[in-house]
Design a protein around this motif. Structure first.
Motif, PDB file in Angstrom:
ATOM      1  N   ALA A  71     -21.013  38.240  -2.781  1.00 41.61           N
ATOM      2  CA  ALA A  71     -19.582  38.242  -3.131  1.00 41.61           C
ATOM      3  C   ALA A  71     -19.104  39.666  -3.423  1.00 41.61           C
ATOM      4  O   ALA A  71     -18.036  40.077  -2.953  1.00 41.61           O
ATOM      5  CB  ALA A  71     -19.343  37.330  -4.326  1.00 41.61           C
ATOM      6  N   TRP A  72     -19.905  40.409  -4.177  1.00 39.88           N
ATOM      7  CA  TRP A  72     -19.569  41.796  -4.487  1.00 39.88           C
ATOM      8  C   TRP A  72     -19.482  42.609  -3.204  1.00 39.88           C
ATOM      9  O   TRP A  72     -18.566  43.396  -3.004  1.00 39.88           O
ATOM     10  CB  TRP A  72     -20.600  42.364  -5.445  1.00 39.88           C
ATOM     11  N   ARG A  73     -20.454  42.390  -2.321  1.00 42.06           N
ATOM     12  CA  ARG A  73     -20.475  43.094  -1.036  1.00 42.06           C
ATOM     13  C   ARG A  73     -19.245  42.741  -0.209  1.00 42.06           C
ATOM     14  O   ARG A  73     -18.674  43.588   0.484  1.00 42.06           O
ATOM     15  CB  ARG A  73     -21.760  42.731  -0.283  1.00 42.06           C
ATOM     16  N   GLY A  74     -18.797  41.493  -0.295  1.00 45.19           N
ATOM     17  CA  GLY A  74     -17.583  41.080   0.410  1.00 45.19           C
ATOM     18  C   GLY A  74     -16.352  41.789  -0.115  1.00 45.19           C
ATOM     19  O   GLY A  74     -15.478  42.196   0.662  1.00 45.19           O
ATOM     20  N   ILE A  75     -16.271  41.950  -1.438  1.00 47.02           N
ATOM     21  CA  ILE A  75     -15.144  42.673  -2.037  1.00 47.02           C
ATOM     22  C   ILE A  75     -15.169  44.138  -1.603  1.00 47.02           C
ATOM     23  O   ILE A  75     -14.129  44.711  -1.240  1.00 47.02           O
ATOM     24  CB  ILE A  75     -15.177  42.538  -3.575  1.00 47.02           C
TER      25      ILE A  75
ATOM     26  N   VAL B  34     -25.433  34.774   5.667  1.00 48.01           N
ATOM     27  CA  VAL B  34     -26.325  33.717   6.142  1.00 48.01           C
ATOM     28  C   VAL B  34     -27.456  33.481   5.139  1.00 48.01           C
ATOM     29  O   VAL B  34     -27.815  32.334   4.866  1.00 48.01           O
ATOM     30  CB  VAL B  34     -26.863  34.054   7.554  1.00 48.01           C
ATOM     31  N   ALA B  35     -27.999  34.546   4.566  1.00 44.97           N
ATOM     32  CA  ALA B  35     -29.070  34.403   3.569  1.00 44.97           C
ATOM     33  C   ALA B  35     -28.577  33.652   2.340  1.00 44.97           C
ATOM     34  O   ALA B  35     -29.325  32.855   1.755  1.00 44.97           O
ATOM     35  CB  ALA B  35     -29.615  35.774   3.176  1.00 44.97           C
ATOM     36  N   SER B  36     -27.322  33.874   1.947  1.00 45.58           N
ATOM     37  CA  SER B  36     -26.763  33.199   0.770  1.00 45.58           C
ATOM     38  C   SER B  36     -26.646  31.700   0.975  1.00 45.58           C
ATOM     39  O   SER B  36     -26.728  30.937   0.010  1.00 45.58           O
ATOM     40  CB  SER B  36     -25.385  33.776   0.423  1.00 45.58           C
ATOM     41  N   VAL B  37     -26.449  31.275   2.190  1.00 47.10           N
ATOM     42  CA  VAL B  37     -26.412  29.838   2.488  1.00 47.10           C
ATOM     43  C   VAL B  37     -27.840  29.300   2.597  1.00 47.10           C
ATOM     44  O   VAL B  37     -28.191  28.285   1.989  1.00 47.10           O
ATOM     45  CB  VAL B  37     -25.616  29.567   3.787  1.00 47.10           C
ATOM     46  N   ALA B  38     -28.663  30.007   3.349  1.00 48.42           N
ATOM     47  CA  ALA B  38     -30.031  29.539   3.615  1.00 48.42           C
ATOM     48  C   ALA B  38     -30.900  29.507   2.363  1.00 48.42           C
ATOM     49  O   ALA B  38     -31.827  28.697   2.278  1.00 48.42           O
ATOM     50  CB  ALA B  38     -30.680  30.412   4.687  1.00 48.42           C
ATOM     51  N   VAL B  39     -30.617  30.360   1.379  1.00 48.31           N
ATOM     52  CA  VAL B  39     -31.450  30.379   0.179  1.00 48.31           C
ATOM     53  C   VAL B  39     -31.384  29.041  -0.550  1.00 48.31           C
ATOM     54  O   VAL B  39     -32.380  28.595  -1.138  1.00 48.31           O
ATOM     55  CB  VAL B  39     -31.086  31.564  -0.754  1.00 48.31           C
ATOM     56  N   PHE B  40     -30.244  28.366  -0.494  1.00 46.79           N
ATOM     57  CA  PHE B  40     -30.149  27.074  -1.176  1.00 46.79           C
ATOM     58  C   PHE B  40     -30.920  25.986  -0.428  1.00 46.79           C
ATOM     59  O   PHE B  40     -31.464  25.081  -1.047  1.00 46.79           O
ATOM     60  CB  PHE B  40     -28.688  26.698  -1.420  1.00 46.79           C
TER      61      PHE B  40
ATOM     62  N   SER C 114     -25.390  44.304   7.659  1.00 49.46           N
ATOM     63  CA  SER C 114     -25.853  43.908   6.329  1.00 49.46           C
ATOM     64  C   SER C 114     -25.020  42.757   5.792  1.00 49.46           C
ATOM     65  O   SER C 114     -25.578  41.777   5.275  1.00 49.46           O
ATOM     66  CB  SER C 114     -25.770  45.094   5.373  1.00 49.46           C
ATOM     67  N   TRP C 115     -23.723  42.859   5.903  1.00 48.84           N
ATOM     68  CA  TRP C 115     -22.817  41.825   5.386  1.00 48.84           C
ATOM     69  C   TRP C 115     -23.154  40.463   5.961  1.00 48.84           C
ATOM     70  O   TRP C 115     -23.302  39.489   5.229  1.00 48.84           O
ATOM     71  CB  TRP C 115     -21.370  42.211   5.678  1.00 48.84           C
TER      72      TRP C 115
END
Length: 164
Positions: A105-109, A57-63, A51-52
């Motif tokens: 970011a929350w998931r990373g924390i 990758v989705a956070s980069v690709a969404v932009f 999931s992480w």
């Protein structure tokens, strides 16, 4: 006058790129959510790792998807009936981008603090994101399948002044 000649879909390249990239993002967000829920229910922490990386990758690709969406929307010459759906699609797309990055970011924390579990509040926020993504899919379907932006007949009708 455009810098590059536009084709019969009113694009400077062969076909729309936004849907290709955005479907990739949608698949990654859905799969990340599925992995988090499955990991939470089965207590299989390896699903959290899958999931992480999907979220990253989705956070980069969404932009990339949003940038091409903005560019292609600017070339679409939307008519009055299509404009509200396109406006909501744009606002929701930018909102999803921000929320996706925040959730990542929350998931990373969460991952750094305890990689073996995730809180139920995080799953609630991820469920909210999934609802926004489903709304976005609906709005995108309206723009494409109902209003036909960037389809040859609609582009031709707009050029002939038949759409207002």
């Amino acid at each position: 006058m455009p810098l590059l000649p536009l084709n019969d879909q009113n694009l400077p390249y062969p076909d729309t790129i936004h849907p290709i990239v955005v479907h990739f993002v949608i698949a990654m967000v859905f799969f990340a959510y599925f992995c988090d829920v499955a990991g939470y229910l089965s207590r299989n922490h390896r699903m959290f790792e899958v999931s992480w990386w999907n979220l990253v990758v989705a956070s980069v690709a969404v932009f990339v998807a949003v940038i091409f969406g903005e560019f292609e929307a600017g070339l679409a010459q939307p008519y009055a009936a299509a404009q509200p759906a396109l406006d909501w699609h744009t606002v929701n797309g930018w909102s999803i981008s921000a929320i996706l990055v925040a959730i990542t970011a929350w998931r990373g924390i969460i991952r750094v603090r305890d990689p073996l579990k995730i809180p139920v509040f995080y799953l609630g926020a991820a469920t909210f994101l999934m609802c926004l993504v489903c709304l976005q899919i609906y709005l995108g379907d309206l723009i494409d399948w109902v209003y036909g932006l960037h389809t040859v007949p609609v582009v031709e009708a707009a050029k002939q002044g038949l759409l207002k």
